[in-house]
Design a protein around this motif. Structure first.
Motif, PDB file in Angstrom:
ATOM      1  N   THR A  35       0.827  -1.200   0.000  1.00  0.00           N
ATOM      2  CA  THR A  35       0.000   0.000   0.000  1.00  0.00           C
ATOM      3  C   THR A  35       0.865   1.254   0.000  1.00  0.00           C
ATOM      4  N   GLU A  36       1.939   1.234   0.782  1.00  0.00           N
ATOM      5  CA  GLU A  36       2.839   2.385   0.848  1.00  0.00           C
ATOM      6  C   GLU A  36       3.470   2.662  -0.517  1.00  0.00           C
ATOM      7  N   ALA A  37       3.962   1.624  -1.182  1.00  0.00           N
ATOM      8  CA  ALA A  37       4.632   1.794  -2.472  1.00  0.00           C
ATOM      9  C   ALA A  37       3.708   2.436  -3.496  1.00  0.00           C
ATOM     10  N   ILE A  38       2.454   2.034  -3.497  1.00  0.00           N
ATOM     11  CA  ILE A  38       1.490   2.556  -4.458  1.00  0.00           C
ATOM     12  C   ILE A  38       1.202   4.033  -4.202  1.00  0.00           C
ATOM     13  N   PHE A  39       0.825   4.374  -2.989  1.00  0.00           N
ATOM     14  CA  PHE A  39       0.442   5.760  -2.711  1.00  0.00           C
ATOM     15  C   PHE A  39       1.639   6.715  -2.779  1.00  0.00           C
ATOM     16  N   ALA A  40       2.830   6.233  -2.487  1.00  0.00           N
ATOM     17  CA  ALA A  40       4.016   7.086  -2.566  1.00  0.00           C
ATOM     18  C   ALA A  40       4.301   7.528  -3.997  1.00  0.00           C
ATOM     19  N   PHE A  95      -9.357   1.373  -3.945  1.00  0.00           N
ATOM     20  CA  PHE A  95     -10.233   0.269  -4.346  1.00  0.00           C
ATOM     21  C   PHE A  95      -9.732  -0.468  -5.586  1.00  0.00           C
ATOM     22  N   ALA A  96      -8.910   0.176  -6.399  1.00  0.00           N
ATOM     23  CA  ALA A  96      -8.394  -0.476  -7.607  1.00  0.00           C
ATOM     24  C   ALA A  96      -7.169  -1.340  -7.339  1.00  0.00           C
ATOM     25  N   THR A  97      -6.544  -1.172  -6.165  1.00  0.00           N
ATOM     26  CA  THR A  97      -5.258  -1.838  -5.950  1.00  0.00           C
ATOM     27  C   THR A  97      -5.260  -2.854  -4.809  1.00  0.00           C
ATOM     28  N   HIS A  98      -6.440  -3.197  -4.311  1.00  0.00           N
ATOM     29  CA  HIS A  98      -6.533  -4.309  -3.369  1.00  0.00           C
ATOM     30  C   HIS A  98      -7.917  -4.923  -3.527  1.00  0.00           C
ATOM     31  N   ASN A  99      -8.154  -6.046  -2.876  1.00  0.00           N
ATOM     32  CA  ASN A  99      -9.450  -6.712  -2.974  1.00  0.00           C
ATOM     33  C   ASN A  99     -10.292  -6.344  -1.750  1.00  0.00           C
ATOM     34  N   PRO A 100     -11.296  -5.475  -1.924  1.00  0.00           N
ATOM     35  CA  PRO A 100     -12.110  -5.051  -0.792  1.00  0.00           C
ATOM     36  C   PRO A 100     -13.256  -6.011  -0.472  1.00  0.00           C
ATOM     37  N   GLN A 113      -5.342  -8.092  10.882  1.00  0.00           N
ATOM     38  CA  GLN A 113      -4.367  -7.032  10.621  1.00  0.00           C
ATOM     39  C   GLN A 113      -4.267  -6.700   9.138  1.00  0.00           C
ATOM     40  N   TYR A 114      -4.807  -7.559   8.269  1.00  0.00           N
ATOM     41  CA  TYR A 114      -4.785  -7.329   6.822  1.00  0.00           C
ATOM     42  C   TYR A 114      -6.152  -6.917   6.284  1.00  0.00           C
ATOM     43  N   ARG A 115      -7.047  -6.496   7.166  1.00  0.00           N
ATOM     44  CA  ARG A 115      -8.396  -6.151   6.719  1.00  0.00           C
ATOM     45  C   ARG A 115      -8.401  -4.902   5.839  1.00  0.00           C
ATOM     46  N   SER A 116      -9.422  -4.817   5.012  1.00  0.00           N
ATOM     47  CA  SER A 116      -9.654  -3.628   4.196  1.00  0.00           C
ATOM     48  C   SER A 116     -10.377  -2.612   5.070  1.00  0.00           C
ATOM     49  N   VAL A 117      -9.767  -1.423   5.245  1.00  0.00           N
ATOM     50  CA  VAL A 117     -10.347  -0.450   6.180  1.00  0.00           C
ATOM     51  C   VAL A 117      -9.989   0.975   5.767  1.00  0.00           C
ATOM     52  N   ILE A 118     -10.950   1.856   5.949  1.00  0.00           N
ATOM     53  CA  ILE A 118     -10.753   3.291   5.773  1.00  0.00           C
ATOM     54  C   ILE A 118     -10.985   3.935   7.135  1.00  0.00           C
ATOM     55  N   PHE A 119      -9.956   4.578   7.676  1.00  0.00           N
ATOM     56  CA  PHE A 119     -10.104   5.326   8.920  1.00  0.00           C
ATOM     57  C   PHE A 119     -10.288   6.796   8.535  1.00  0.00           C
ATOM     58  N   TYR A 120     -11.531   7.254   8.591  1.00  0.00           N
ATOM     59  CA  TYR A 120     -11.812   8.624   8.137  1.00  0.00           C
ATOM     60  C   TYR A 120     -11.434   9.647   9.211  1.00  0.00           C
ATOM     61  N   HIS A 121     -10.892  10.784   8.741  1.00  0.00           N
ATOM     62  CA  HIS A 121     -10.434  11.857   9.628  1.00  0.00           C
ATOM     63  C   HIS A 121     -11.479  12.954   9.801  1.00  0.00           C
ATOM     64  N   THR A 122     -12.419  13.045   8.878  1.00  0.00           N
ATOM     65  CA  THR A 122     -13.445  14.094   8.928  1.00  0.00           C
ATOM     66  C   THR A 122     -14.791  13.504   8.521  1.00  0.00           C
ATOM     67  N   ASP A 123     -15.851  14.222   8.843  1.00  0.00           N
ATOM     68  CA  ASP A 123     -17.184  13.805   8.397  1.00  0.00           C
ATOM     69  C   ASP A 123     -17.274  13.797   6.875  1.00  0.00           C
ATOM     70  N   GLU A 124     -16.552  14.713   6.234  1.00  0.00           N
ATOM     71  CA  GLU A 124     -16.546  14.767   4.770  1.00  0.00           C
ATOM     72  C   GLU A 124     -15.904  13.512   4.188  1.00  0.00           C
ATOM     73  N   GLN A 125     -14.795  13.067   4.760  1.00  0.00           N
ATOM     74  CA  GLN A 125     -14.177  11.820   4.289  1.00  0.00           C
ATOM     75  C   GLN A 125     -15.131  10.648   4.473  1.00  0.00           C
ATOM     76  N   LYS A 126     -15.836  10.609   5.596  1.00  0.00           N
ATOM     77  CA  LYS A 126     -16.802   9.528   5.831  1.00  0.00           C
ATOM     78  C   LYS A 126     -17.894   9.558   4.772  1.00  0.00           C
ATOM     79  N   ARG A 127     -18.421  10.744   4.494  1.00  0.00           N
ATOM     80  CA  ARG A 127     -19.500  10.882   3.506  1.00  0.00           C
ATOM     81  C   ARG A 127     -19.040  10.420   2.136  1.00  0.00           C
ATOM     82  N   ILE A 128     -17.851  10.836   1.741  1.00  0.00           N
ATOM     83  CA  ILE A 128     -17.318  10.463   0.424  1.00  0.00           C
ATOM     84  C   ILE A 128     -17.079   8.955   0.350  1.00  0.00           C
TER      85      ILE A 128
END
Length: 196
Positions: A35-40, A95-100, A113-128
């Motif tokens: 995940t790090e390699a991709i987003f970097a 979503f394109a680079t792992h199996n959700p 520890q390998y679960r698919s997860v989004i930890f949202y920082h704001t209500d806007e991130q949660k909504r999106i």
């Protein structure tokens, strides 16, 4: 897997142009080395740190997280420029680079520890994120239902130094050759216009 298209989602999301200089996103999509390699590699991303989120234990070690008993997921914390890159863009890559659709696993990596997860920082991130997940399900982008966890961000514990920039520092390591290299090649083809 069908090609991931989020154009309709982008059109449905109101762009947040608050003049914010930097923003954070925290994702778990299996092994954080991948995940790090991709987003970097994305334009607009300043830093990517590998670490742990979502568990009960303070300051966990890699060895402890690997037991699956701490409740943490391997995650990356991304600092990005929202003037160059929107949260929806990050979700498209996520979503394109792992199996959700696989619960607590990515390929041979198995455990919470390998679960698919989004930890949202704001209500806007949660909504999106909710909108993106709903739209991907409606469009049947994946053959199986999305099981990605959506949780409020609480704490990020940076992983040990040897995990940081792992792929860049260990390109010939067997796991990197077998797992990360093919994933990176696919990613570069899908998102060549968004690469640094």
């Amino acid at each position: 897997m069908k090609q991931l298209i989020i154009l309709t989602i982008s059109l449905m999301i109101s762009i947040n142009s608050t003049g914010q200089e930097k923003a954070l996103a925290t994702f778990g999509g299996g092994c954080f080395w991948c995940t790090e390699a991709i987003f970097a590699a994305l334009k607009g991303v300043d830093t990517v740190e590998s670490g742990y989120s979502g568990g009960e234990q303070a300051n966990p070690t890699y060895k402890e997280v690997c037991t699956g008993l701490t409740g943490h997921a391997e995650v990356v914390q991304i600092t990005y420029d929202p003037q160059q890159l929107q949260f929806a863009d990050l979700l498209e890559v996520f979503f394109a680079t792992h199996n959700p659709t696989t619960l607590n696993r990515q390929g041979a990596d198995v455990g919470t520890q390998y679960r698919s997860v989004i930890f949202y920082h704001t209500d806007e991130q949660k909504r999106i994120a909710e909108l993106v997940i709903k739209e991907l399900g409606r469009e049947k982008i994946f053959d199986d239902p999305i099981v990605t966890e959506l949780s409020a961000f609480q704490t990020f514990y940076k992983a040990e130094d040897y995990h940081q920039d792992y792929f860049a520092n260990n390109p010939r390591q067997p796991y990197c050759n077998a797992v990360i290299n093919p994933k990176m090649e696919k990613f570069k083809k899908l998102f060549k216009e968004k690469l640094k």
